[in-house]
Design a protein around this motif. Sequence first.
Motif, short mmCIF file in Angstrom:
data_model
loop_
_atom_site.label_atom_id
_atom_site.label_comp_id
_atom_site.label_asym_id
_atom_site.label_seq_id
_atom_site.Cartn_x
_atom_site.Cartn_y
_atom_site.Cartn_z
N ALA A 169 6.27 3.80 -5.84
CA ALA A 169 7.00 4.20 -4.60
C ALA A 169 8.57 3.32 -4.59
N THR B 37 6.00 7.05 -1.07
CA THR B 37 4.98 7.13 -2.46
C THR B 37 4.01 7.97 -3.45
N GLY C 169 1.20 9.69 -3.13
CA GLY C 169 -0.31 10.02 -2.96
C GLY C 169 -0.94 10.15 -3.69
N SER D 8 -0.84 3.36 -2.15
CA SER D 8 0.08 4.39 -1.06
C SER D 8 0.00 3.52 0.36
N SER E 105 1.64 1.64 2.13
CA SER E 105 2.21 2.04 3.78
C SER E 105 1.85 0.89 4.86
N ASN F 126 3.88 10.46 1.96
CA ASN F 126 3.59 10.82 0.43
C ASN F 126 3.46 11.62 -0.17
N LYS G 4 -4.34 11.90 1.32
CA LYS G 4 -4.61 10.85 0.24
C LYS G 4 -5.81 10.57 0.75
#
Length: 377
Positions: free
Chosen positions: A104, A133, A135, A141, A145, A172, A178
Motif C-alpha cells: 500500500a 493498495t 488489490g 488491502s 481499507s 485498489n 477484491k
Amino acid sequence: MSNAIRFSAARAIAIMIKELRQLARDRITFAMIVMIPFAQLMLFGYAINTDVRHVPAGLLDFAATSQSRTLVQDLEASQVVQFIRRFDDLKQAEAAITNGEVAAVLYLPADFERRLLTRELQLSTAPIGQWITDGSDPVLSGAVSGLRQMPLSDPRAVQGVDTSSAVFEIVNYFNPEKRSAVNIVPGLIAVILTMTMILFTSAAIVREREQGNMEFLITTPIRPIELMLGKIVPYILVGLLQMGIILTLGNRLFAVPLPVDLFSLLVITLLFILASLTLGLVISTQAQTQLQAMQMTIFILLPSILLSGFMFPFSAMPEPAQWISELLPATHYVRMIRAVVLREAHWSDLHFDVGYLLGFIAVGMTIATLRFKKRLD
C-alpha cells in the motif's frame, strides 16, 4: 469351529509387537509420527495469524508539514501498516506495488492541511488523502481499507480548528472488486507443483532402489548427475502442463486474468519447478521406501501451504515464522507468480526471489549429487 480359524489373542499381540518394533527401527517414519503433529501445532497455534499487522507500506507526502508527519505517526501507531519506503513521485510508488515491495502507498497532496481544514469546517467532503493498495491480495488491502477514517492524536493542529479525524479515498490496484479467486488461483499453482514435483521425483529415485534397478545402474557408466537430470526433465514438462491447466481453468471459471508476459511466467515457473525437483532429489537420498518419501513430502507440503502466503498474509506472521517461510521455495514463487500474473511485473524486477531460487537449485543439486554418489559407493 476348528482350532485353525479360531481367533487367538496371542497371535494378534505378537503381530502388534512386531509392528511396534518395525516402527521403532524405521527412524524416518517414527520421526514423522512425532514431528507432523508438533509441526501442525506450532504452525496453527503460533505462526498462523489472521490479524493483519505491519503491512509494508510506502509514503508519498507532498505536504511535508508537521500535521502530515503526525498523521503518519498515528497510522504507524495503529500497527496495521509500517512505512518502509518514501517516494518522490507516483511512478516510483506504482513500481514498488507492482514488484511487491510494498502492499500500500499513502498519498498526501500538497494542500493536505487545507483539505483537512475545509472538511472540518464542513465546506467540503473531499478526502484529505488517498490509500493506493495492492488489490491482488484482498486480505492486506482490506486491512488498509480499515484505515479509511483515522482519528488524529493532535486534534487542534490546524489553525485552532477541531480536526478530530482524517478521511481517505481507497484505490485498489489490479483487483478493484477484491475477489478472492484472483488471489488464490495463482498461489494454488505453487501448492500443486510443490506436492507433485517433490513427490514424483523422490518416489522415482526410491522406486529404482526398491525394485533393484539401482544395482544395475551402478554397473553402467552413467554418472549421478546424469541419472538425476534424466529423472527430473520429464517432470518439468508435467509441471508446465499443470500450470497451464490451472491458469486456463482459472480464467474460464473464475475470470482470473491470464498473464500478459508469458516469457516471465515461463522463467519463474521453470525456476520453481527445478527447485522443487531438486528438493525431491535431496529427499530421495534420505528416504529408503516410497512411503518414507511420501511422508517427508507431506512434512514439507504443510508449511509450504500455511507459511508461503498462499492462505494467510505473510506480514501477519511472527518474525521467526517469516524466517522459516523464506527458506521455502513456495514462498518465493507465490510472490513471483502473483506479481507476474496479477500485477504484470517482469521477471527481472523480482531479483531477490529469482536469486534465491537459483541459489537453492545450485545448493540442492550439489547436496543431492554428493549424497547419491556416496550411496553408490
